[in-house]
Structures are given as C-alpha cells and as structure tokens.
Write a protein that holds these residues in place. Sequence first.
Motif, PDB file in Angstrom:
ATOM      1  N   ALA A 162      40.515 -35.300  31.418  1.00 43.77           N
ATOM      2  CA  ALA A 162      40.134 -34.179  30.552  1.00 43.77           C
ATOM      3  C   ALA A 162      41.383 -33.445  30.069  1.00 43.77           C
ATOM      4  CB  ALA A 162      39.208 -33.230  31.305  1.00 43.77           C
ATOM      5  N   GLY A 163      42.369 -33.270  30.962  1.00 43.73           N
ATOM      6  CA  GLY A 163      43.612 -32.616  30.581  1.00 43.73           C
ATOM      7  C   GLY A 163      44.415 -33.445  29.588  1.00 43.73           C
ATOM      8  N   LEU A 164      44.477 -34.757  29.816  1.00 44.75           N
ATOM      9  CA  LEU A 164      45.216 -35.630  28.896  1.00 44.75           C
ATOM     10  C   LEU A 164      44.597 -35.624  27.508  1.00 44.75           C
ATOM     11  CD1 LEU A 164      45.887 -38.661  31.265  1.00 44.75           C
ATOM     12  CD2 LEU A 164      47.608 -37.081  30.361  1.00 44.75           C
ATOM     13  N   SER A 165      43.291 -35.609  27.437  1.00 46.65           N
ATOM     14  CA  SER A 165      42.633 -35.644  26.127  1.00 46.65           C
ATOM     15  C   SER A 165      42.986 -34.417  25.298  1.00 46.65           C
ATOM     16  CB  SER A 165      41.115 -35.752  26.296  1.00 46.65           C
ATOM     17  OG  SER A 165      40.582 -34.570  26.892  1.00 46.65           O
ATOM     18  N   GLN A 166      43.306 -33.300  25.969  1.00 43.23           N
ATOM     19  CA  GLN A 166      43.688 -32.089  25.243  1.00 43.23           C
ATOM     20  C   GLN A 166      45.092 -32.182  24.646  1.00 43.23           C
ATOM     21  OE1 GLN A 166      41.449 -29.575  24.711  1.00 43.23           O
ATOM     22  NE2 GLN A 166      40.081 -31.076  25.670  1.00 43.23           N
ATOM     23  N   ARG A 167      45.888 -33.135  25.139  1.00 44.25           N
ATOM     24  CA  ARG A 167      47.261 -33.300  24.651  1.00 44.25           C
ATOM     25  C   ARG A 167      47.357 -34.262  23.467  1.00 44.25           C
ATOM     26  NH1 ARG A 167      50.591 -35.576  29.321  1.00 44.25           N
ATOM     27  NH2 ARG A 167      52.024 -35.813  27.555  1.00 44.25           N
ATOM     28  N   LEU A 168      46.287 -34.918  23.139  1.00 44.87           N
ATOM     29  CA  LEU A 168      46.330 -35.931  22.087  1.00 44.87           C
ATOM     30  C   LEU A 168      46.481 -35.287  20.712  1.00 44.87           C
ATOM     31  CD1 LEU A 168      43.481 -38.262  23.353  1.00 44.87           C
ATOM     32  CD2 LEU A 168      45.939 -38.750  23.396  1.00 44.87           C
ATOM     33  N   PRO A 169      47.193 -35.945  19.809  1.00 49.64           N
ATOM     34  CA  PRO A 169      47.316 -35.406  18.448  1.00 49.64           C
ATOM     35  C   PRO A 169      45.990 -35.489  17.705  1.00 49.64           C
ATOM     36  CG  PRO A 169      48.258 -37.613  18.567  1.00 49.64           C
ATOM     37  CD  PRO A 169      47.921 -37.223  19.974  1.00 49.64           C
ATOM     38  N   ALA A 170      45.885 -34.698  16.675  1.00 49.33           N
ATOM     39  CA  ALA A 170      44.688 -34.765  15.835  1.00 49.33           C
ATOM     40  C   ALA A 170      44.667 -36.082  15.063  1.00 49.33           C
ATOM     41  CB  ALA A 170      44.679 -33.585  14.859  1.00 49.33           C
ATOM     42  N   ASN A 171      43.486 -36.634  14.913  1.00 42.19           N
ATOM     43  CA  ASN A 171      43.284 -37.860  14.121  1.00 42.19           C
ATOM     44  C   ASN A 171      44.206 -39.006  14.554  1.00 42.19           C
ATOM     45  OD1 ASN A 171      41.371 -36.498  12.417  1.00 42.19           O
ATOM     46  ND2 ASN A 171      43.125 -35.546  11.378  1.00 42.19           N
TER      47      ASN A 171
END
Length: 295
Positions: A162-171
């Motif tokens: 869940a924490g890693l997914s928040q670090r992903l760039p948009a699109n």
Amino acid sequence: MLPFSLHRRAFLSALVAASCLPGVAAEAAAPFPRRIACFDYALAELLLLLGVEPIAVMSAADWPVWTGEPPLPPSVADLGASQEPNLERLVALKPDLILSTDYTAMAEAAAARIAPVERLTIYGAGTDPLPRAREVLLTLGRRLGLEDRAAAALAAFDAELAGLSQRLPANPPPLLMVAFMDTRHARVFGRASLFGNAIEALGLANAYPGEVNPWGFATVGVEALAPYGDALLLSVDPAPADTWPTLERSPIWTELPFVREGRVRRIDPVLTFGAVSAAARCARLVTGALAGEAA
C-alpha cells in the motif's frame, strides 16, 4: 476417606486414559517441528519469513544468485540438485520435517524414510502464485505453532505494498517483465505469475496478455516482444554474461520501440518462483524503476 495410595492409583489411571485420547498423545509425542529441510526455495523463503531457519535447502549454493534477498544463513546445508537430494547428508542432519512440492515429488518416497514429508505446492496448484503463497504461509504458521507470525507477516506485506503504490508516478506505462534465457530468447511473465501478481497488487498494468505455463511465463523470441513497444521493459537479472553486449549489436533488438525510446531497465535478481518475500522485493524494485523513470 480413601487411602493416599488409592488416590494416587486413580490419578495415574486417569492420566494414562487421558494420554490415549486423540490429540493428547499426539501433542505429547509430536512437538512442533523445528529441524526442517526444504526441497524448494519458495518454501525456504516462507520459513525465513516466519523466523525459522531451515537446516537444509536444495541448491543452497545458488540461493544468492537467484533470490537477492532474504539472505540464506551460512549454516544452512546444501542438499544438492533440486530433484536429487543428497540423502546421506539429509540422514546426518536428522530433520523432523521435510517440505516438498509437486515439482520435487519424485524425491519424496526416499525422503519419507528419513523424516515426515509434507507437500505444499505454490506453482501449478490451480491458482495464482501470490494468493497461494499466502495460503501456504498460513498453513506453515499453523503447522509450526507460529500463526501470529504468519498473520503479522501478511499484514506487513499488505502495508508495504500500500505504501509503495503511493510512490508510483501518475499514469505509469504498462510493464513488460522478462528474464533473458540467452541472447535470442526471454521468459516473459504474464498476469498469472508472481511478478504479474505483484505489479497487479500495486495497481500497475501488465503489458503481456498471452498464454503462460503453470509457472506463469512464456518463452519467446526477442522479435515476439515487438507488439508491446509502448511498454516499459523490466529485465530481471541475472542474464547470461553475453546477453546485453550481444543485444546492443542486434538489429532486431535495437529496432524495438521501447529500446529506441530508452524504455528498458534492468532490475536486481528476484526469486522468479518465490513467495511473499519475493513478491515484496519485486514490488520494491518495480517501484524504484518507475520512480527513476518519472524523475
């Protein structure tokens, strides 16, 4: 009032009777196993996640080449090739449990003469590997009296993703995850692979829609990657030593859209046929690659 000797006799009789009840005798005679040998890397990985150090693992010497992490303690004995365990070494180690899979089933009959064998298959079990790995972790937790550790490990895994997914760039672009077998062929990992499950858990798209084998991959020629030119290609190390120098001279490779446009990244080794820890490592490496791409 009965004499003390009669009280004692009645007590002893009750104790003997109780020891014959189902479960009571088994609990007394069979404590939770701790000297565990593994015929499979993924099962060894799950033991380490539970804080249990296996006494032996098949092909232990190759562990750091293929897994990256977690490290295998140096005290873990090497049982030799994955389908031909060193039975003499296994006897000397005196395991009280041996963990096997469908893939190593041919070694079970001989191993069962040494210690009880339990088969816990993750790949080819009729479900995606990550959900199945979660089930096997909980099964091992119950089997070893470590249910709380298993539940805590899964909660930590879910929180990390869940924490890693928040670090992903948009699109983010779709991902094409491969492992090169040689300079002309690669394993490409579909949705029903550990890598596919891990990136899906992050909310990312897998660029490869094709059929895969029970291990979650298809072996294809380099030219077969051309239809996925809009993807970011992530190549999981290790690859044969001559792979990248040869590819850089190959007109087939250099004309692929993701190569021409600089959308190729190599990532450190991850246990391809691993379990929960390997999925977490894959998610961390993929997130790092995408964060670098965005930067």
